[in-house]
Design an enzyme around this catalytic site. Structure first.
Site, PDB file in Angstrom:
ATOM      1  N   GLU A 121       0.842  -1.194   0.000  1.00 30.55           N
ATOM      2  CA  GLU A 121       0.000   0.000   0.000  1.00 30.55           C
ATOM      3  C   GLU A 121       0.877   1.244   0.000  1.00 30.55           C
ATOM      4  O   GLU A 121       2.105   1.159   0.110  1.00 30.55           O
ATOM      5  CB  GLU A 121      -0.956  -0.017   1.211  1.00 30.55           C
ATOM      6  CG  GLU A 121      -1.958  -1.160   1.140  1.00 30.55           C
ATOM      7  CD  GLU A 121      -2.924  -1.188   2.309  1.00 30.55           C
ATOM      8  OE1 GLU A 121      -3.843  -2.008   2.270  1.00 30.55           O
ATOM      9  OE2 GLU A 121      -2.753  -0.393   3.255  1.00 30.55           O
ATOM     10  N   HIS A 243      -9.023   9.922   3.858  1.00 32.11           N
ATOM     11  CA  HIS A 243      -8.778   8.833   2.915  1.00 32.11           C
ATOM     12  C   HIS A 243      -9.095   9.358   1.520  1.00 32.11           C
ATOM     13  O   HIS A 243     -10.144   9.967   1.300  1.00 32.11           O
ATOM     14  CB  HIS A 243      -9.640   7.610   3.233  1.00 32.11           C
ATOM     15  CG  HIS A 243      -9.146   6.371   2.563  1.00 32.11           C
ATOM     16  ND1 HIS A 243      -9.282   6.161   1.214  1.00 32.11           N
ATOM     17  CD2 HIS A 243      -8.489   5.289   3.049  1.00 32.11           C
ATOM     18  CE1 HIS A 243      -8.744   4.998   0.906  1.00 32.11           C
ATOM     19  NE2 HIS A 243      -8.252   4.447   1.996  1.00 32.11           N
ATOM     20  N   ARG A 289      -1.182   9.035   1.695  1.00 29.65           N
ATOM     21  CA  ARG A 289      -2.582   9.435   1.585  1.00 29.65           C
ATOM     22  C   ARG A 289      -2.777  10.947   1.563  1.00 29.65           C
ATOM     23  O   ARG A 289      -3.647  11.450   0.864  1.00 29.65           O
ATOM     24  CB  ARG A 289      -3.379   8.832   2.745  1.00 29.65           C
ATOM     25  CG  ARG A 289      -3.600   7.346   2.589  1.00 29.65           C
ATOM     26  CD  ARG A 289      -4.302   6.774   3.787  1.00 29.65           C
ATOM     27  NE  ARG A 289      -4.617   5.356   3.576  1.00 29.65           N
ATOM     28  CZ  ARG A 289      -5.126   4.569   4.509  1.00 29.65           C
ATOM     29  NH1 ARG A 289      -5.357   5.044   5.714  1.00 29.65           N
ATOM     30  NH2 ARG A 289      -5.380   3.308   4.240  1.00 29.65           N
ATOM     31  N   HIS A 350     -10.966  10.185   7.673  1.00 28.49           N
ATOM     32  CA  HIS A 350     -10.787   8.750   7.850  1.00 28.49           C
ATOM     33  C   HIS A 350     -10.143   8.365   9.174  1.00 28.49           C
ATOM     34  O   HIS A 350     -10.554   7.394   9.797  1.00 28.49           O
ATOM     35  CB  HIS A 350      -9.929   8.225   6.691  1.00 28.49           C
ATOM     36  CG  HIS A 350      -9.711   6.755   6.698  1.00 28.49           C
ATOM     37  ND1 HIS A 350     -10.757   5.852   6.660  1.00 28.49           N
ATOM     38  CD2 HIS A 350      -8.570   6.013   6.731  1.00 28.49           C
ATOM     39  CE1 HIS A 350     -10.272   4.614   6.657  1.00 28.49           C
ATOM     40  NE2 HIS A 350      -8.956   4.688   6.713  1.00 28.49           N
ATOM     41  N   ARG A 385      -0.411   9.098   9.156  1.00 26.71           N
ATOM     42  CA  ARG A 385      -0.393   7.644   9.373  1.00 26.71           C
ATOM     43  C   ARG A 385      -0.121   6.905   8.068  1.00 26.71           C
ATOM     44  O   ARG A 385      -0.780   7.142   7.063  1.00 26.71           O
ATOM     45  CB  ARG A 385      -1.739   7.189   9.926  1.00 26.71           C
ATOM     46  CG  ARG A 385      -1.854   5.674  10.083  1.00 26.71           C
ATOM     47  CD  ARG A 385      -3.222   5.295  10.581  1.00 26.71           C
ATOM     48  NE  ARG A 385      -4.242   5.473   9.566  1.00 26.71           N
ATOM     49  CZ  ARG A 385      -4.725   4.481   8.810  1.00 26.71           C
ATOM     50  NH1 ARG A 385      -4.247   3.267   8.933  1.00 26.71           N
ATOM     51  NH2 ARG A 385      -5.685   4.720   7.942  1.00 26.71           N
TER      52      ARG A 385
END
Length: 532
Positions: A121, A243, A289, A350, A385
């Protein structure tokens, strides 16, 4: 009539962190796990991607640490990052031992062996995300919940809304220890008193403070707000992760399109079919992100469009259906065949990267009060994060908190003679429309003024509005019986104020905090710590 209860450990929250703690503690302890709705109403069952851990021989602890530090934009606490990553394999092995059905793949060797499938990811330099198809959170949650139900010492209580923590200081006693909590039983309408040797906040984050969010309705910052009122410091609440890819459809409420699609080659496109991420970052769709969310936000505002598109239709249909069955079926419900069509997506709030300050055992500033999971600020995430580190944090810190409690058990007594909740001066409300109106107003101005891109003027405007709301809510709380809606609004408005205060203190753009008034990085990375 209200009731009194006593437990060795009171866990407020029934998600990954809370259930892991309950199952890690020995069977001779009396444990209560509270959920303010049904037990499965939290964030964990909605998590799609997986859990980041160093599991492959080609991967290393150093690489995972480095990737996390880079994603955190200089604000991660190196000791917290290393501690979490070093514990990652043990945490996954524990989950496997509990029976979590992680996805396997044929290794192709002569022995007919199978290994766990690992995906990649955004922000990760290796394939290190262990997953259960694209419904990892549900697989983990259901496994842990089944285990908890088999343990006679664990009492699972739903429809229980924590109102506030009980501390020695609040009762006028010497000391600051946490003694328990007042909890609304929605079935009876009474506020019960829970005493405990140890109290744990595992309540999730506060993304519901925003108008658009991938989170379930219950993520209203309850743990952060209760801890602040009890005297705990909070940190880095200006860092709210959006997100990049939530399904954009009028009937699709809070449905997240997992980042693993981009990890497997999905491309972000404009309505014209043109890719745009390479213009913003060399990593394109695999950028962190915050970069992807800002790029989408920029393109939507530049072109005046409602959404962008995530396209994985160039991959074989069988591959898509095998790896992303949940996304495939859910999108099909809305008439979108992702094997042939791009998915309309928008950014949405998110994850809350900041939270209650804790040590390596999840212990807060208040003795015998712990915070684990998204409610906490461990220092792992820094200013942003990295994908799939959040579930890992839940397991690692829950297991560490259990060790700390066991070490203190013999010296920690069950509190006695806690007073009942006093509802003698309040009445039933006949103006709940005020709660509904304030709720809507709060979430809308937080989205408009404290969103993906900020300015000082917008933040000051939001601060003025939230202070007015807090005064209204406080008056309402003082005069009427508590309800879930009122408790959540009270908590959410307080956390919104803390978020705005934190954002105003940061005179730079770093990670998830991007302000047009201070677009550059300061030379030194410093946490934003607020003290009650």
């Amino acid at each position: 009539m209200s009731q009194h209860f006593g437990h060795d450990v009171l866990i407020i929250g029934s998600g990954a962190a809370g259930l892991t703690l309950a199952l890690t503690l020995p069977g001779n302890l009396r444990i209560a796990v509270l959920s303010k709705g049904q037990l499965d109403n939290g964030s964990t069952p909605h998590a799609q991607g997986g859990v980041a851990a160093v599991l492959d021989d080609t991967d290393t602890v150093e690489s995972h640490v480095e990737d996390t530090l880079i994603a955190g934009a200089g604000l991660c606490r190196a000791d917290a990052v290393r501690f979490t990553v070093e514990q990652s394999r043990a945490a996954i092995e524990w989950l496997i031992a509990q029976g979590v059905p992680f996805t396997r793949e044929d290794t192709g060797d002569d022995e007919g062996g199978f290994a766990y499938h690992l995906t990649r990811e955004g922000g990760h330099s290796h394939r290190r995300i262990i997953h259960a198809a694209d419904a990892t959170g549900a697989a983990i949650f259901n496994t842990l919940l089944d285990k908890a139900r088999q343990r006679p010492n664990i009492e699972l209580l739903d429809e229980r809304v924590a109102v506030d923590l009980i501390t020695e200081h609040k009762l006028g006693r010497p000391g600051r220890r946490c003694l328990g909590a007042y909890v609304l039983n929605r079935a009876t309408g009474e506020v019960d008193t829970f005493a405990a040797r140890f109290v744990v906040l595992a309540c999730g984050g506060a993304a519901k403070v925003y108008l658009y969010t991938s989170n379930p309705d219950g993520n209203t910052g309850d743990g952060i707000a209760m801890a602040w009122r009890a005297g705990c410091r909070v940190g880095n609440l200006e860092f709210n992760q959006f997100h990049p890819t939530c399904l954009y459809h009028p009937q699709a409420k809070n449905f997240l399109i997992t980042e693993a699609l981009r990890g497997e080659g999905a491309l972000l496109k404009l309505p014209s079919g043109e890719r745009f991420m390479p213009r913003f970052d060399a990593r394109a769709e695999l950028a962190p992100r915050d970069v992807v969310a800002r790029a989408i936000d920029h393109e939507m505002k530049r072109l005046g469009i409602d959404c962008v598109y995530l396209d994985i239709s160039h991959k074989p249909a069988a591959f898509i259906k095998e790896h992303f069955p949940t996304v495939y079926e859910r999108c099909l419900d809305f008439g979108i065949d992702i094997t042939r069509q791009p998915i309309p997506v928008v950014p949405a709030a998110h994850y809350t990267c900041g939270g209650v300050l804790v040590d390596q055992h999840g212990l807060t500033d208040v003795p015998d009060l712990y915070a684990i999971g998204e409610s906490s600020f461990t220092g792992l995430h820094g200013a942003n994060r990295m994908a799939s580190n959040s579930l890992l944090e839940c397991f690692v810190y829950a297991r560490s908190a259990a060790q700390d409690m066991l070490a203190k058990l013999d010296d920690t007594e069950l509190p006695q003679a806690l007073p009942s909740w006093d509802a003698s001066q309040v009445t039933d409300s006949d103006e709940d429309v005020i709660i509904a109106h304030n709720w809507d107003e709060l979430r809308r101005f937080m989205w408009d003024y404290v969103g993906i891109v900020r300015t000082t003027k917008r933040l000051l405007r939001a601060q003025h509005r939230v202070r007015l709301l807090l005064a209204e809510i406080d008056e309402f709380y003082s005069n009427y019986k508590v309800t879930r809606d009122l408790i959540e609004l009270r908590n959410l408005a307080l956390v919104a104020d803390l978020m705005i205060r934190s954002a105003l203190e940061r005179k730079e753009s770093r990670g998830l905090h991007y302000t047009l008034d201070y677009p550059n990085l300061l030379p030194e990375a410093v946490d934003t710590i607020l003290t009650p």
